[in-house]
Design a protein around this motif. Sequence first.
Motif, PDB file in Angstrom:
ATOM      1  N   VAL A 561       0.835  -1.201   0.000  1.00 44.37           N
ATOM      2  CA  VAL A 561       0.000   0.000   0.000  1.00 44.37           C
ATOM      3  C   VAL A 561       0.872   1.255   0.000  1.00 44.37           C
ATOM      4  N   LEU A 562       1.923   1.247   0.809  1.00 43.98           N
ATOM      5  CA  LEU A 562       2.795   2.424   0.903  1.00 43.98           C
ATOM      6  C   LEU A 562       3.468   2.732  -0.427  1.00 43.98           C
ATOM      7  N   LEU A 563       3.926   1.715  -1.125  1.00 45.89           N
ATOM      8  CA  LEU A 563       4.555   1.937  -2.437  1.00 45.89           C
ATOM      9  C   LEU A 563       3.549   2.522  -3.419  1.00 45.89           C
ATOM     10  N   HIS A 564       2.311   2.002  -3.354  1.00 47.93           N
ATOM     11  CA  HIS A 564       1.264   2.536  -4.229  1.00 47.93           C
ATOM     12  C   HIS A 564       0.995   4.011  -3.911  1.00 47.93           C
ATOM     13  N   LEU A 565       0.893   4.333  -2.625  1.00 47.99           N
ATOM     14  CA  LEU A 565       0.588   5.700  -2.224  1.00 47.99           C
ATOM     15  C   LEU A 565       1.750   6.644  -2.541  1.00 47.99           C
ATOM     16  N   LYS A 566       2.970   6.184  -2.365  1.00 48.80           N
ATOM     17  CA  LYS A 566       4.139   7.033  -2.637  1.00 48.80           C
ATOM     18  C   LYS A 566       4.203   7.428  -4.114  1.00 48.80           C
ATOM     19  N   SER A 567       3.863   6.455  -4.979  1.00 49.75           N
ATOM     20  CA  SER A 567       3.900   6.748  -6.408  1.00 49.75           C
ATOM     21  C   SER A 567       2.729   7.622  -6.850  1.00 49.75           C
ATOM     22  N   LYS A 568       1.688   7.672  -6.043  1.00 47.27           N
ATOM     23  CA  LYS A 568       0.471   8.372  -6.443  1.00 47.27           C
ATOM     24  C   LYS A 568       0.359   9.766  -5.825  1.00 47.27           C
TER      25      LYS A 568
END
Length: 826
Positions: A561-568
Motif C-alpha cells: 500500500v505504501l509503495l502505491h501511495l508514494k507513487s500516487k
Amino acid sequence: MANPTADWERVGDRFYRKVKLYDAVFDQDLELENYVIAGAPYGGAIALCRDEEKIHTYRGSQAAKTSIDVYSCSGKLVRRINWDKGSIRGLGWSEDEKLLIVTKDGSVRCYYDLQGDFTQFSLGNGAEEHGVTSCRFWSTGFVAMLSNNHLIAVSHYIEPRPKLLAIPPEGTIHSWSLIPPAYTLSRSVEVLLAVDKTIYVVDTSDAEDRILQDGPFKHVSVSPNGRFVTLYTEDGKVWVISSDFQKKLSEYDSKAKTVPKDVQWCGNNSVVLAWEDEVHMVGPNGAALKYYYDGWVHLLADIDGVRLITNDVCEFLQKVPEDTEEVFKLGSTAPASVLLDAVDQLEKKSPKADDNIKLIRANLDEAIDMCIRAAGHEYSSHWQKQLLKAASFGKSVLDLYNSDDFVNMCETLRVLNAVRDYRIGLSLSYDEYLRLTPAKLVQRLINRQEYLLAIRVSEYLRLPTDKIYVHWATQKVRNSTADEDAICAAVVAKLASKRGVSFDTIARAAYDEGRAHLATQLLNHEPRAGKQVPLLLSMEEDTLALDKAIESGDTDLIFFVLLHLKSKLPLASFFRLLSTRPLASALVESSAAANDTPLLKDLYYQDDRLLPSSNLLLSSALAQPTTPQKLDKLKLAAKTLADSKDPAALFHQRTLADAQSLLRVQDALSRDLDAAYIGLSLNATLHTLIRTGYSKRALKIQSDFHLSEKSFAWIRLRALVAARNWGELEELSKARRSAIAWEPYFNAVLGAGNTKLAGVFVGKCTGLTAQERSEMWVKCGMVGKAGEELVKVKDVEGLERLKETAGERGVVLELERLIKTLRPKR
C-alpha cells in the motif's frame, strides 16, 4: 412401459438408437433454415444467429435487429445478445461453454458465461485487410480462414496468441476441417483443405498434398478421436478413410442429386449426412439408415453421438452402448439380462426368479456391474430403476460385494435426471457427464442462474458451494434496483454463515457497476485483508486501504500500500498520511534507511526530527571522499541542532564540534607525518601516534580534547606494548603512581613475553596481597622472588606449596632454607 429396444435399428452388425430428448423445442415461426446454429459440447447450450446469405421473413423492426440467441436444448431462451459489431463469420463453443463469435474484420469475442460478459481480441495477421470467410472450432481453440485462403489458429482463449499457419496452395477450397492438436503427431492443429481434386494437410510449417484423385470433395469431417476422416465426393459418395490417408475403410453411395448441407460424425463409428429434411446415417462397411422429418433439421455433433434439432423435436442419435445392448438385446443370454429378468419374475412373485439366480450364480458379480453401467446409459427413469433393482437384488444374494459403484451410479442418475428436465435443458449422456465432471456441470448451472439446483447438486455430491453463493450475490448487486443498504443487508444475511465465501469478488462487481458505497460496505465483511486492500486501492480509498493493511499486521501488505501511495500522492500528502500511523511511518523509515536516503531526509524534516536528521548528515559526512567535504557535512549536522534545547541534542552538538576539531587535527597529522589518520577515532589516533613514536603530539592532543588521565594511560600502555617500546615502559615504571595502578602494566608486558620487565612492576603493586604478588613472580619464572614475598608475611604453607611446584633443585633448596628460618627452633 415401452420396450427399450423399440427405437433401436441395426446398421451392419451394430445397433443405433434415436432418443427423443425434448419436443416442442422452438416456436413454429422460427425459420431454422435461415439460421446458423452452433451447439456447445456435452449437451450444452445452442447459439442461433441469422444466416446473412439468406432472405428472412419480415416480422417488424424489433425482430429485424440482429441478435445472437442462446437456447437450452429444450428450447428455453437463456440469453439474447444484441449484435451490431459487424458481419459474423464464425460461431462456436469451447468445451467449458464459452461462446466464440468471429467477425469478418477478425475481431473475436469470447463470452465466458451466459450473462453477456465477454473478452475481446483481434486475429491480426492480415485478417482486417483480407477479411475472415469461415471458422472451424475445437474444444479449446479455432482456425479462421481468410479470403486469401490464409489460415490463422488460436490454440486457447485465456491468453490468445493468433498464429499464421503455413501458406496453403492456390486454388478453390471446396470444404475444409481440422484435426485438434491432441490427436496429431506434431501436437499442433492440422487443417484439411479440399483443393481441386485432392486434400492438403496444413500445419504450422508445411502444406502437404495427400495426392487424391477423386475430388473435388464437398465436405470434409474429422471424427471426435481424430483417427478417421469423412469425405463427400461431388458424385454423392461418402468415403471414410484413416486420418493419415493410408487406408480407405468404407464407401457409401447416397444417390443424392444435391450436396448435403452438413456432414457430422456420430461418435467415432458412423457418419451422419443431413439435407433439408432428410438424414442418412452411414455405419461401418457402408451400411446406412435414413430418417425423414417434417421440417429443416440441424446436426450438432458431440463426443458420443449427434443431436438432431428441428422446430418440433430435439433427438440424440448414438450407437447403443455395449452394456445396454448386452442387457436388452433380443434373445440375450448375458448374465445381466438374466438378472434383469429375475427381478421381473420376482415382482410377479414367480419361482423362476430363484432359478435365474442359480443359473448365473457364478457370474453374478459381473451381471451386477453390467446392470449398474447399463442404468447409467438409460434416459428412461423406469428402466434406470429396473436395472438398479436388478443390481440391488443381485447384491442381496452375494455375501460380499463392494457397493461403491452402485451408490455412485444412484447419485449420478439423480443428478442427470435433474439437469435433463426441460426447465434446465442439459441433455447430457452418461459418457458426456463423466467427461464434463460434476464440478463443471455445477458451473453450467451457475451460468444459467439455476442457483437452487446448483446448491442441491453440490451438497448432494459433496462439492464446495462458495462459488454458487458468490455468483448469486454478484448478479444481485449488478441487477437489483433496491437501495445499496438493502442490497448489502440481503447479501450479508445470506452469506454470513457460509464458509469460504469471498466478499471481495462481490464488492468488485458492485464497484464495476458504479456502486462504490456498496462495494465499501461489502468489503467490511471480508475477513482477509489481502483481499480487501487491492480493491480499496483500485477504488481510490487510499486511507481506508492503509488502515486495513495496518490492522492486518502483514508488513508485506503494508509495504504494498505504501509503495502505491508514494507513487500516487505528493510527498507532503504522503508524509501527512504517515504522521498519524506510527507503524507505517516506521516501515517507511526502515526501508528508506536502506534504499532511499533522500526520502528519509524529507521524512525527518517533515516530522521536525532534528537528531535523526543530524545523524543522517553525520553518516553522509563519513562517506565523503575529502576532508573539506566531510567538514562541511559536519557543520551542517551541527547547524541542524543549533535551535534545539533537548539535552540529547546539545550533547550531540558538542560531539559534532569535537568531531570537527579531531578531523582538522587528523588532516594536519596526515600532512605532517605522511600517514593515514583521517577517519580514526580519538583513541585510535592517540594509539597510532604513541605506537609510531610521537608521544609528545599525543600528550598535546590529550590536553586539547580533555581526555582523562586514566583513558590516556590505557591507550599509552597498549600502544607501547604493541610497539615493544620497553625503554619507555621502563621509564614509566620509575614513576611514583599510575592512573590505572600497576597491575595492568604487569599483565600487558607479561602477555608480550617480557618477563624481566614485568617483574619490575610486581614490586609496585603494593595494593595486592603478598600471595598475589608471589603468584605474579611465579608467572615471571622467578620462584625465589615469590618465596621472599611469602617470607615477608611468614606464610609457611604457601612456601610448602611453592616448593612442591618448583622444579630446579637449587630453587627447592633455597625454599627449604626460607621455610627453616620461619619455623621455631626446637
